[in-house]
Design a protein around this motif. Structure first.
Motif, PDB file in Angstrom:
ATOM      1  N   LEU A  85       0.830  -1.206   0.000  1.00 31.03           N
ATOM      2  CA  LEU A  85       0.000   0.000   0.000  1.00 31.03           C
ATOM      3  C   LEU A  85       0.865   1.257   0.000  1.00 31.03           C
ATOM      4  O   LEU A  85       0.556   2.232  -0.694  1.00 31.03           O
ATOM      5  N   VAL A  86       1.947   1.232   0.763  1.00 28.48           N
ATOM      6  CA  VAL A  86       2.870   2.369   0.800  1.00 28.48           C
ATOM      7  C   VAL A  86       3.460   2.626  -0.579  1.00 28.48           C
ATOM      8  O   VAL A  86       3.515   3.773  -1.048  1.00 28.48           O
ATOM      9  N   VAL A  87       3.910   1.570  -1.246  1.00 32.91           N
ATOM     10  CA  VAL A  87       4.488   1.713  -2.593  1.00 32.91           C
ATOM     11  C   VAL A  87       3.455   2.287  -3.552  1.00 32.91           C
ATOM     12  O   VAL A  87       3.756   3.182  -4.365  1.00 32.91           O
ATOM     13  N   TRP A  88       2.232   1.778  -3.461  1.00 27.39           N
ATOM     14  CA  TRP A  88       1.151   2.255  -4.345  1.00 27.39           C
ATOM     15  C   TRP A  88       0.865   3.729  -4.103  1.00 27.39           C
ATOM     16  O   TRP A  88       0.682   4.509  -5.051  1.00 27.39           O
ATOM     17  N   LEU A  89       0.846   4.145  -2.835  1.00 27.38           N
ATOM     18  CA  LEU A  89       0.575   5.543  -2.518  1.00 27.38           C
ATOM     19  C   LEU A  89       1.711   6.450  -2.992  1.00 27.38           C
ATOM     20  O   LEU A  89       1.456   7.561  -3.483  1.00 27.38           O
ATOM     21  N   VAL A 101       0.759   5.600   6.721  1.00 27.40           N
ATOM     22  CA  VAL A 101       0.540   4.153   6.727  1.00 27.40           C
ATOM     23  C   VAL A 101       1.736   3.438   7.342  1.00 27.40           C
ATOM     24  O   VAL A 101       1.575   2.582   8.225  1.00 27.40           O
ATOM     25  N   GLY A 102       2.942   3.787   6.882  1.00 24.71           N
ATOM     26  CA  GLY A 102       4.140   3.125   7.382  1.00 24.71           C
ATOM     27  C   GLY A 102       4.354   3.351   8.869  1.00 24.71           C
ATOM     28  O   GLY A 102       4.629   2.404   9.622  1.00 24.71           O
ATOM     29  N   ILE A 103       4.233   4.599   9.296  1.00 25.60           N
ATOM     30  CA  ILE A 103       4.444   4.917  10.710  1.00 25.60           C
ATOM     31  C   ILE A 103       3.402   4.242  11.582  1.00 25.60           C
ATOM     32  O   ILE A 103       3.711   3.719  12.669  1.00 25.60           O
ATOM     33  N   THR A 104       2.152   4.228  11.142  1.00 26.13           N
ATOM     34  CA  THR A 104       1.085   3.615  11.926  1.00 26.13           C
ATOM     35  C   THR A 104       1.323   2.124  12.119  1.00 26.13           C
ATOM     36  O   THR A 104       1.206   1.599  13.234  1.00 26.13           O
ATOM     37  N   MET A 105       1.662   1.416  11.043  1.00 29.55           N
ATOM     38  CA  MET A 105       1.885  -0.022  11.132  1.00 29.55           C
ATOM     39  C   MET A 105       3.106  -0.344  11.997  1.00 29.55           C
ATOM     40  O   MET A 105       3.068  -1.271  12.823  1.00 29.55           O
ATOM     41  N   VAL A 106       4.180   0.403  11.819  1.00 29.53           N
ATOM     42  CA  VAL A 106       5.393   0.149  12.596  1.00 29.53           C
ATOM     43  C   VAL A 106       5.169   0.479  14.075  1.00 29.53           C
ATOM     44  O   VAL A 106       5.546  -0.295  14.961  1.00 29.53           O
ATOM     45  N   ALA A 107       4.549   1.629  14.342  1.00 28.75           N
ATOM     46  CA  ALA A 107       4.320   2.040  15.728  1.00 28.75           C
ATOM     47  C   ALA A 107       3.422   1.037  16.459  1.00 28.75           C
ATOM     48  O   ALA A 107       3.709   0.649  17.600  1.00 28.75           O
ATOM     49  N   PHE A 153      -6.263   0.262   6.023  1.00 32.21           N
ATOM     50  CA  PHE A 153      -6.759   0.052   4.659  1.00 32.21           C
ATOM     51  C   PHE A 153      -8.138   0.685   4.474  1.00 32.21           C
ATOM     52  O   PHE A 153      -8.434   1.246   3.411  1.00 32.21           O
ATOM     53  N   LEU A 154      -8.961   0.614   5.507  1.00 29.07           N
ATOM     54  CA  LEU A 154     -10.295   1.211   5.414  1.00 29.07           C
ATOM     55  C   LEU A 154     -10.201   2.718   5.192  1.00 29.07           C
ATOM     56  O   LEU A 154     -10.859   3.264   4.293  1.00 29.07           O
ATOM     57  N   LEU A 155      -9.379   3.393   5.982  1.00 28.39           N
ATOM     58  CA  LEU A 155      -9.275   4.853   5.877  1.00 28.39           C
ATOM     59  C   LEU A 155      -8.649   5.289   4.549  1.00 28.39           C
ATOM     60  O   LEU A 155      -8.990   6.348   4.024  1.00 28.39           O
ATOM     61  N   VAL A 156      -7.726   4.484   4.018  1.00 34.29           N
ATOM     62  CA  VAL A 156      -7.097   4.836   2.750  1.00 34.29           C
ATOM     63  C   VAL A 156      -8.043   4.594   1.573  1.00 34.29           C
ATOM     64  O   VAL A 156      -8.112   5.400   0.636  1.00 34.29           O
TER      65      VAL A 156
END
Length: 232
Positions: A85-89, A101-107, A153-156
């Motif tokens: 998703l990050v790559v696509w964005l 997205v990246g920060i949220t998943m990692v955090a 994914f829902l918010l994106v």
């Protein structure tokens, strides 16, 4: 910046911040009860786990389904999907959203690991287990990362289908059903307590709400700065 846009941003920011607080309160309460080894919570966890374990022993098909579901929606599956998703964005020039997205998943993932170590709760133990898992139990990594990934994914994706109510409804249903069934699968397989998965779901959505509030606040400041430059 138009007044209606500014007001809409403020409402979304307030909702996100309020949601984070509202979810963190019950999570913190469960964490305190778990750390304190409160008797009634332990008995509740035991009763649900024993009932589901007894059901699993007599229903191997149920166990296979829960095991497959748990594997399909493993935390690493969500992490790989989030990377995609990050790559696509980024390719769509939505870099700030990709960072979110990246920060949220990692955090969220790191917070879950840290809390497991700090709480140090052991998983359920049976003489005749139907599944096994390693590491500490609280909070459930599967439940946390499923709630985290589904909410991200829902918010994106929701803005992309704003004019397609059928797809919007499908996204909402998937975002709720997948994490909940995953949480149930972990208890049904006897590798987590009910309070583990409940806390994981709460924390996952709370992390998304907190990072969303931060993202919206930053977006508002950037827009305000751009508007000031135009006026100047």
């Amino acid at each position: 910046m138009p007044a209606d846009h500014d007001e809409s941003l403020g409402v979304r920011l307030a909702v996100a911040a309020g949601g984070a607080v509202a979810l963190l309160v019950p999570f913190a309460l469960i964490a305190v009860l778990v750390v304190g080894n409160v008797g009634w919570l332990h008995r509740l966890d035991m009763s649900v786990t024993d009932a589901l374990h007894n059901h699993a022993l007599g229903n191997p098909g149920w166990v296979r389904f829960m095991a497959v579901w748990s594997t399909v929606f493993d935390p690493w599956v969500w992490r790989v999907a989030a990377l995609g998703l990050v790559v696509w964005l980024v390719r769509r020039n939505a870099r700030s959203l990709a960072w979110w997205v990246g920060i949220t998943m990692v955090a969220g993932g790191l917070l879950g690991v840290l809390l497991k170590v700090l709480v140090g709760r052991h998983r359920p133990s049976f003489l005749d287990p139907v599944a096994n898992a390693v590491g500490y139990a609280f909070p459930s990594g599967h439940a946390l990362n499923n709630a985290l990934g589904a909410a991200v994914f829902l918010l994106v994706l929701l803005p992309l289908v704003r004019h397609r109510p059928g797809l919007r409804a499908l996204l909402w249903v998937a975002a709720v059903v997948v994490p909940v069934v995953t949480a149930i699968s972990r208890v049904a397989l006897g590798v987590h307590w009910t309070s583990d998965v409940t806390a994981g779901l709460l924390l996952g959505v709370a992390v998304v709400a907190a990072t969303t509030a931060t993202y919206l606040h930053r977006a508002g400041r950037v827009r305000a700065g751009i508007e000031e430059q135009r006026i100047g």
